[in-house]
Design a protein around this motif. Structure first.
Motif, mmCIF file in Angstrom:
data_model
loop_
_atom_site.group_PDB
_atom_site.id
_atom_site.type_symbol
_atom_site.label_atom_id
_atom_site.label_comp_id
_atom_site.label_asym_id
_atom_site.label_seq_id
_atom_site.Cartn_x
_atom_site.Cartn_y
_atom_site.Cartn_z
ATOM 1 N N MET A 23 22.061 2.413 -3.974
ATOM 2 C CA MET A 23 21.394 2.424 -5.281
ATOM 3 C C MET A 23 20.310 3.489 -5.332
ATOM 4 O O MET A 23 19.552 3.676 -4.381
ATOM 5 C CB MET A 23 20.763 1.065 -5.584
ATOM 6 N N MET A 33 17.246 4.234 -7.981
ATOM 7 C CA MET A 33 16.519 3.722 -9.137
ATOM 8 C C MET A 33 15.629 4.816 -9.717
ATOM 9 O O MET A 33 14.849 5.452 -8.996
ATOM 10 C CB MET A 33 15.658 2.526 -8.721
ATOM 11 N N TYR A 62 16.081 2.645 -14.786
ATOM 12 C CA TYR A 62 17.529 2.489 -14.785
ATOM 13 C C TYR A 62 18.036 2.906 -13.416
ATOM 14 O O TYR A 62 17.317 3.548 -12.640
ATOM 15 C CB TYR A 62 18.188 3.318 -15.884
ATOM 16 N N ASP A 63 19.252 2.508 -13.103
ATOM 17 C CA ASP A 63 19.754 2.802 -11.769
ATOM 18 C C ASP A 63 21.186 3.292 -11.816
ATOM 19 O O ASP A 63 21.902 3.110 -12.800
ATOM 20 C CB ASP A 63 19.666 1.558 -10.875
ATOM 21 N N THR A 64 21.572 3.925 -10.747
ATOM 22 C CA THR A 64 22.963 4.268 -10.516
ATOM 23 C C THR A 64 23.292 3.816 -9.103
ATOM 24 O O THR A 64 22.396 3.728 -8.244
ATOM 25 C CB THR A 64 23.209 5.781 -10.683
ATOM 26 N N GLU A 65 24.540 3.478 -8.875
ATOM 27 C CA GLU A 65 24.950 3.055 -7.536
ATOM 28 C C GLU A 65 26.178 3.850 -7.133
ATOM 29 O O GLU A 65 27.209 3.808 -7.803
ATOM 30 C CB GLU A 65 25.252 1.558 -7.500
#
Length: 416
Positions: free
Chosen positions: A330, A332, A322-325
């Motif tokens: 980004m 990952m 899953y990732d956040t930006e």
């Protein structure tokens, strides 16, 4: 009401379970019960674009309006389970209706943990978990000027960035020393601390909120244990979730940190499965049981549980990511870095490109900053190898130009 397959919850695990069931059984009745009035939508997009106005509401749904009809499924919305009788195979709903099932999937997710401190019942305090929550925050941000956000994990950090993008002054308070402290090495946390500060977010660490104060029913400040007072006209809180499993009390289903399931995602009670945030599953790759609360895990577990409900016998074994930006950068998350006991930083510590986490010599997780597709694929497969010799290749992992795909090919085929 009677149904062959009953799914409690209408999130990512639910819609993928419908697909899984239909892979094995084209005709059996499916009934889905969801607390919200909406079909499945993307929770991550709430803070990654919807609040900021980059995604209109119709773009955050992950299934089409005719999804349930197409899959011959009945969707009961704005309702939830109040109790489960496993011997009778019945679920009582909050509105008093009762559903009899043959196979049951529990994927009810979680709800935000809410402060129980002085002033926590004031207005202008917002929690983010649902589309309606996001709508309220989005509306409030139109007239607000100063936001104070509490929480050093995903919701707190992403909400801080979203509100800053909307032009608000933002203060982020956290009990931790740096963002995602329970998930990432200090070097990664400090890198994102610097990034957020560069974009105008003021960050205050090791601060514990003890009180909200306000006037005329509206919150206007937070006081922390250190005595600091932070004023604002919009307060966001992201301090974790509680699992929506209270209705399982006295059901006989084993509860640990979540709903305990085996490798087939089945509980200790026959014909009852669990998936997503609430499932405490036996991770065949890491060799440990744990909870994993992100969308890809929910999707893959939902599909596997659905197939198994309909007659398959498939063990869940998947390295999820899953990732956040944050402000265009980004991060990952692959695997489960939090279970590692040795970490290798990729690149230099001031401007890291990520980190790799090992346990007993095996790669168990990785964090990649601005990763490429091949890099993500290589890391997934390196984790799946469960090779205890991987720690010997420290130079490849620490080198910002280290060839991870080449290492993967070499390990799979020594003649490469």
């Amino acid at each position: 009401m009677e149904t062959k397959y009953l799914i409690l919850g209408a999130g990512a695990a639910s819609s993928w379970a419908v697909r899984g069931i239909r892979q094995e059984d084209k005709e059996g009745d499916i009934t889905i019960v969801g607390k919200e009035p909406y079909r499945t939508y993307s929770l991550p997009l709430l803070s990654k674009g919807f609040i900021q106005g980059r995604y209109p509401e119709d773009k955050i749904f992950t299934v089409k309006e005719d999804f349930y009809d197409t899959n011959k499924a009945t969707f009961i919305h704005s309702n939830g389970a109040s109790s489960l009788n496993t011997s009778k195979k019945t679920v009582e709903l909050e509105n008093g209706d009762e559903i009899t099932y043959e196979k049951l999937l529990i994927c009810t997710g979680g709800s935000p943990l809410k402060f129980q401190i002085p002033g926590s019942d004031l207005r202008r305090i917002y929690y983010l978990r649902t589309l309606d929550d996001a709508k309220r925050i989005k509306a409030a941000a139109q007239s607000a000027q100063e936001a104070v956000v509490v929480g050093g994990s995903f919701i707190g950090i992403e909400l801080s960035a979203a509100l800053r993008e909307l032009g608000l002054s933002v203060k982020l308070l956290m009990m931790e020393k740096y963002p995602w402290q329970n998930l990432v090495p200090e070097e990664i946390g400090k890198y994102f601390t610097k990034l957020m500060k560069e974009h105008g977010v003021s960050i205050y660490v090791e601060e514990k909120v003890i009180e909200f104060a306000g006037e005329n029913g509206l919150a206007n400040s937070i006081t922390t244990e250190s005595g600091e007072v932070f004023e604002g006209d919009l307060f966001g809180v992201g301090v974790g979730i509680s699992l929506n499993i209270d209705f399982l009390k006295d059901s006989g289903i084993e509860i640990g940190k979540g709903v305990v399931v085996n490798e087939y995602l089945e509980t200790n009670v026959a014909d009852i499965y669990a998936a997503g945030d609430i499932a405490e599953f036996n991770d065949l790759i890491l060799g440990t049981s744990h909870l994993t609360g992100h969308i890809e895990n929910a999707q893959f577990q939902g599909r596997t549980a659905g197939r198994n409900m309909a007659g398959a016998h498939e063990a869940f074994s998947q390295v999820t990511a899953y990732d956040t930006e944050i402000f265009g950068t980004m991060l990952m998350f692959i695997g489960a870095s939090q279970y590692g006991n040795e970490h290798i930083i990729r690149g230099n510590t001031e401007e890291p490109l990520g980190s790799f986490s090992f346990k007993d010599g095996k790669l168990v997780g990785a964090l990649l900053i601005k990763p490429g597709g091949k890099e993500i694929r290589a890391v997934r497969e390196l984790i799946e190898l469960a090779d205890s010799s991987l720690l010997y290749y420290k130079d490849v992992f620490s080198d910002p130009n280290g060839d991870l795909m080449g290492l993967l090919k070499e390990l799979k085929d020594p003649a490469y």
